[in-house]
Structures are given as structure tokens and as C-alpha cells.
Design an enzyme around this catalytic site. Structure first.
Site, PDB file in Angstrom:
ATOM      1  N   HIS A  68      89.215  45.129  75.715  1.00  0.00           N
ATOM      2  CA  HIS A  68      89.562  45.602  74.386  1.00  0.00           C
ATOM      3  C   HIS A  68      90.526  44.596  73.765  1.00  0.00           C
ATOM      4  O   HIS A  68      91.276  43.921  74.470  1.00  0.00           O
ATOM      5  CB  HIS A  68      90.234  46.975  74.530  1.00  0.00           C
ATOM      6  CG  HIS A  68      90.466  47.708  73.256  1.00  0.00           C
ATOM      7  ND1 HIS A  68      91.499  47.412  72.401  1.00  0.00           N
ATOM      8  CD2 HIS A  68      89.800  48.760  72.691  1.00  0.00           C
ATOM      9  CE1 HIS A  68      91.479  48.241  71.370  1.00  0.00           C
ATOM     10  NE2 HIS A  68      90.444  49.064  71.523  1.00  0.00           N
ATOM     11  N   ASP A 112      94.328  48.191  82.446  1.00  0.00           N
ATOM     12  CA  ASP A 112      94.167  48.993  81.236  1.00  0.00           C
ATOM     13  C   ASP A 112      93.337  50.214  81.616  1.00  0.00           C
ATOM     14  O   ASP A 112      92.127  50.120  81.817  1.00  0.00           O
ATOM     15  CB  ASP A 112      93.466  48.151  80.163  1.00  0.00           C
ATOM     16  CG  ASP A 112      93.065  48.949  78.923  1.00  0.00           C
ATOM     17  OD1 ASP A 112      93.190  50.188  78.932  1.00  0.00           O
ATOM     18  OD2 ASP A 112      92.594  48.325  77.950  1.00  0.00           O
ATOM     19  N   GLN A 138      90.351  54.009  79.196  1.00  0.00           N
ATOM     20  CA  GLN A 138      89.047  54.661  79.291  1.00  0.00           C
ATOM     21  C   GLN A 138      88.853  55.379  80.619  1.00  0.00           C
ATOM     22  O   GLN A 138      87.966  56.237  80.738  1.00  0.00           O
ATOM     23  CB  GLN A 138      87.928  53.640  79.086  1.00  0.00           C
ATOM     24  CG  GLN A 138      87.867  53.045  77.697  1.00  0.00           C
ATOM     25  CD  GLN A 138      87.591  54.078  76.625  1.00  0.00           C
ATOM     26  OE1 GLN A 138      86.860  55.043  76.836  1.00  0.00           O
ATOM     27  NE2 GLN A 138      88.175  53.892  75.453  1.00  0.00           N
ATOM     28  N   LYS A 193      93.043  60.001  74.616  1.00  0.00           N
ATOM     29  CA  LYS A 193      91.684  59.924  75.160  1.00  0.00           C
ATOM     30  C   LYS A 193      91.472  60.914  76.309  1.00  0.00           C
ATOM     31  O   LYS A 193      90.348  61.076  76.789  1.00  0.00           O
ATOM     32  CB  LYS A 193      91.375  58.497  75.629  1.00  0.00           C
ATOM     33  CG  LYS A 193      91.398  57.463  74.507  1.00  0.00           C
ATOM     34  CD  LYS A 193      91.061  56.070  75.017  1.00  0.00           C
ATOM     35  CE  LYS A 193      91.343  55.010  73.972  1.00  0.00           C
ATOM     36  NZ  LYS A 193      90.428  55.086  72.825  1.00  0.00           N
ATOM     37  N   CYS A 233      86.269  47.189  68.924  1.00  0.00           N
ATOM     38  CA  CYS A 233      87.459  46.390  69.274  1.00  0.00           C
ATOM     39  C   CYS A 233      87.200  45.531  70.509  1.00  0.00           C
ATOM     40  O   CYS A 233      88.108  45.284  71.312  1.00  0.00           O
ATOM     41  CB  CYS A 233      88.676  47.269  69.485  1.00  0.00           C
ATOM     42  SG  CYS A 233      89.270  48.060  67.977  1.00  0.00           S
TER      43      CYS A 233
END
Length: 404
Positions: free
Chosen positions: A121, A198, A201, A224, A362
Site C-alpha cells: 500500500h 503492515d 488487512q 478495518k 492505493c
């Protein structure tokens, strides 16, 4: 096993119509919907204990502080951090990544290397580019194959003693690929590099065990994972958080201030300047409790069913081209219809009450890698149904007829 109708009853937003059609929400990778339990917890905070934290001796301040720190403990247990003070409250994954990238200016110099992957991202690319611009370090990129999987042989070739930090996502937001982060972490550590994951997600779909992974940093966004927007956490190993300088200066992050010198507070407050999103931090714990009550094993099994069913149904559409076909995937399907711009597909299915995401998500370098302008992305959550996937397939077919 999930009682899907019982689960869906927790989400009031799903019980509505969009453009005269029942809402089908397939933009979960952008943000999840919120259960009534989370909505009620936000109202409860502002109705009953709204006060600033860590500073007051009065009752409301103590209640708010206790709730905020209890949420931190909930999140510590959720990710299996060794200490509660290794869990920093942030505004989201982007905030967490920037905090680390800013601090690494002290540990990176000209000639060093910072490594990211080809499927990151923008939030896990741009902060590292900025770090390299400040320090003279070089950004290196782990390539991926045509299926949207990182090429581990090339990753290992790129690693060297010059590599100071490797920053990769756990799950790709645009492709759904689940990356082999334990392998990446172990290999990076073998050359002395730190690793930031990261987890934006990953948070809605699985429980990361940061001690088992042995990552140095793990960043999560609350919105999220059924939590409020503007919330998140950054996990950092105690030794790293003690070495990193504060990201922001102000109240709360100080031990003593004089005009001659300021000394900083102990962890975690060293990185939590100013009045935080108190309600958001407390209610993020509520959201995580909600997901754990459902059970991440149940969530994963059901979402895998949705993914397999979605691929099967959409495969029946003539001219469909899937982007990202990794062997290990989260419930994300990115696709295009030959000869039709993804934006046009998205606009037409919206008229039928179906929310999908279109564009580069993104992840412009991912789209450049596949030489496409973007994709249609359908991202599923545990409150979605196979009947909704049927509706998506029919809507895409209708859009195809209209646009061909």
C-alpha cells in the site's frame, strides 16, 4: 460454525436499501461495518464517562483512564505481546508506519538499504521513500510473480548487511495475497535487519501472534476490524521502542519539562503525545472482543468459503480477468472485464445496491506491474453471504451487457 443471520443482525447498516436495492457491501478491505455493540460502546463512553485520561484525580477521569488501559490490555492479549507498554495507540496503520519510519532516521545512513515489497500500500512505501530522501539510503523492492506472490528467491538475494529494515504487508489489500511473513522475518533477522509488518488487512481475518512471528513492529487499523475510524495500534518490541525517539512532542509524553531540557515519559506514553482518541481507543477493545467472541477460526473458515464461491461464480462470466491468484489468499477478489474500464463496472453495480471498490486501491505500483489502470475489487467479510455474491455476479453480467 457461524450463524450468519444472527451475525448480520448485529450490523444495522446492512438492513437498508441503496438505490432501491438491498445493500450488498463488498468494500470491506477499505473499511468494515460496525456491529451494534461497537456503536453502543461509543455512545456509552460519551454518555457516562467522558473525561480526559491519565491526568485527573476526579472519578470520571479515573473511569476513563481505567477503560482506556483495559483496552490496551485487551489488545496486548489479542496479539500476544509480552508487555502492555509494547502496544501504542495510534490513529491507524499509516500513523504507526510513519512513527517507525521517522524514528529510523537515527539508524539509517547513506549507503544503507530499506526494503519494501512490490505489493505494498502507498502507506508502506511513501514513508520509507521519505526516510531514504532524508538519509541518503536506498529503497529496494521485493518483486512479485504473475500470480501476485512475492518471489522469495529474489528477496533473499536482495538481503544484505546493508539492509536496515524490511517493511511488508501481511495481506495485500489489492490482491488478497497472504505473504509468508514468518520466513521474511527470520531471513531479515539473519542479516541484522528489523522488520515492520503492515497488518491492516490481516487484522479482520486472523489473530497475529507477535511473539511467535518475532516481528519488531506490527501495525493495525481499527476501522478495518469492526472498530471506529481514527484508531489503531502499533506493536513494537520493548527494546526498539526504547531506542526510537518520540514521534511528536507535547503533553503526556513527557516526564519533566524545563526551558533548558525535556525528559520523556516511559513507554507507552513516550509515543502518545496529546489528548488521544479516548473513545476510539476504548471501543477498539470492544471491537476486538466482539471478533474474538465470534472466533477467528470460524471467521477464517467461513470467509474461505465465500472466497472459493466468489471465484467460482465470477469465473462463469465471459471475459473476466482475475488479478492476484496466489495460492494463499484472504477473501479479496480483484478482477477486470475485458474491454471495459473498472470504474464503469463499479458505477453500474452501485446502481444495483452493490458496493465494490474500483481503481488502484492505493497500490499504483501493483497496477503498473500488471499494466492495467486498476481493478474492480470485491472484498468479503464474515457478515456477507453467498446470495450476495450471486447478486454481484448477475450485476457484473448486466454491466457487461450494457457496456459491450
Amino acid at each position: 460454525m457461524l450463524d450468519i443471520q444472527k451475525v448480520r443482525a448485529d450490523f444495522p447498516i446492512l438492513d437498508q436499501k441503496v438505490n432501491g436495492k438491498p445493500l450488498v457491501y463488498f468494500d470491506n478491505a477499505a473499511t468494515s461495518q460496525k456491529p451494534q455493540q461497537v456503536i453502543d460502546a461509543i455512545s456509552k463512553y460519551y454518555s457516562e464517562i467522558n473525561a480526559n485520561i491519565h491526568r485527573g484525580v476526579h472519578t470520571l477521569s479515573q473511569l476513563a483512564t481505567d477503560a482506556y488501559e483495559a483496552s490496551r490490555k485487551t489488545l496486548q492479549n489479542h496479539i500476544n505481546a509480552r508487555h502492555a507498554h509494547e502496544v501504542l495507540f495510534t490513529a491507524g496503520t499509516t500513523h504507526g508506519i510513519n512513527l517507525v519510519a521517522n524514528g529510523f532516521s537515527q539508524f539509517v545512513k547513506e549507503g544503507d538499504e530499506v526494503m519494501v515489497s512490490a505489493m505494498e500500500h502507498h502507506s508502506n512505501i511513501v514513508p520509507w521513500q521519505m526516510l531514504c530522501e532524508r538519509t541518503g539510503a536506498r529503497l529496494t523492492v521485493i518483486p512479485m510473480n504473475d500470480r501476485g506472490e512475492l518471489i522469495m528467491e529474489e528477496f533473499e538475494k536482495l538481503l544484505s548487511e546493508r539492509t536496515k529494515i524490511v517493511a511488508v504487508n501481511h495481506i495485500s489489500n489489492s490482491l488478497g495475497t497472504i505473504n509468508p511473513i514468518k520466513h521474511i522475518i527470520d531471513k531479515a533477522h539473519s542479516v541484522g535487519a528489523a522488520v515492520l509488518i503492515d497488518g491492516a488487512q490481516a487484522a479482520p481475518h486472523l489473530k497475529p501472534d507477535v511473539q511467535a512471528l518475532d516481528c519488531d513492529f506490527y501495525a493495525i487499523s481499527g476501522h478495518k476490524a469492526c472498530g471506529p475510524t481514527g484508531t489503531g495500534i502499533l506493536y513494537g518490541k520493548e527494546e526498539w521502542l526504547n531506542k526510537l525517539p518520540p514521534y511528536q512532542g507535547g503533553g503526556e509524553m513527557i516526564k519533566e519539562v524545563t526551558f533548558a531540557k525535556t525528559t520523556y515519559a516511559d513507554l507507552p506514553h513516550k509515543f502518545e503525545a496529546g489528548t488521544p482518541n479516548i473513545a476510539g481507543g476504548i471501543v477498539l477493545g470492544t471491537a476486538i472482543d466482539y471478533l474474538n467472541a465470534i472466533g477467528f477460526e470460524n471467521i477464517a473458515a467461513y470467509e474461505q468459503e465465500l472466497l472459493e464461491y466468489g471465484v467460482q461464480k465470477l469465473s462463469e462470466i465471459e471475459g473476466i480477468e482475475f488479478v492476484g491468484t496466489a495460492a494463499k489468499k484472504a477473501p479479496v477478489i480483484s478482477f477486470n472485464i475485458k474491454g471495459i474500464h473498472p470504474y464503469d463496472i463499479g458505477a453500474i453495480v452501485d446502481k444495483m445496491g452493490i458496493a465494490v471498490r474500483t481503481g488502484n486501491h492505493c497500490t499504483q505500483p501493483v497496477m503498473d506491474r500488471f499494466e492495467i489502470p486498476g481493478t474492480v475489487r470485491a472484498s468479503f467479510a464474515f457478515y456477507n453471504t453467498k446470495e450476495e455474491i450471486d447478486a454481484l455476479a448477475e450485476a457484473v453480467k448486466k454491466a457487461q451487457r450494457m457496456l459491450s
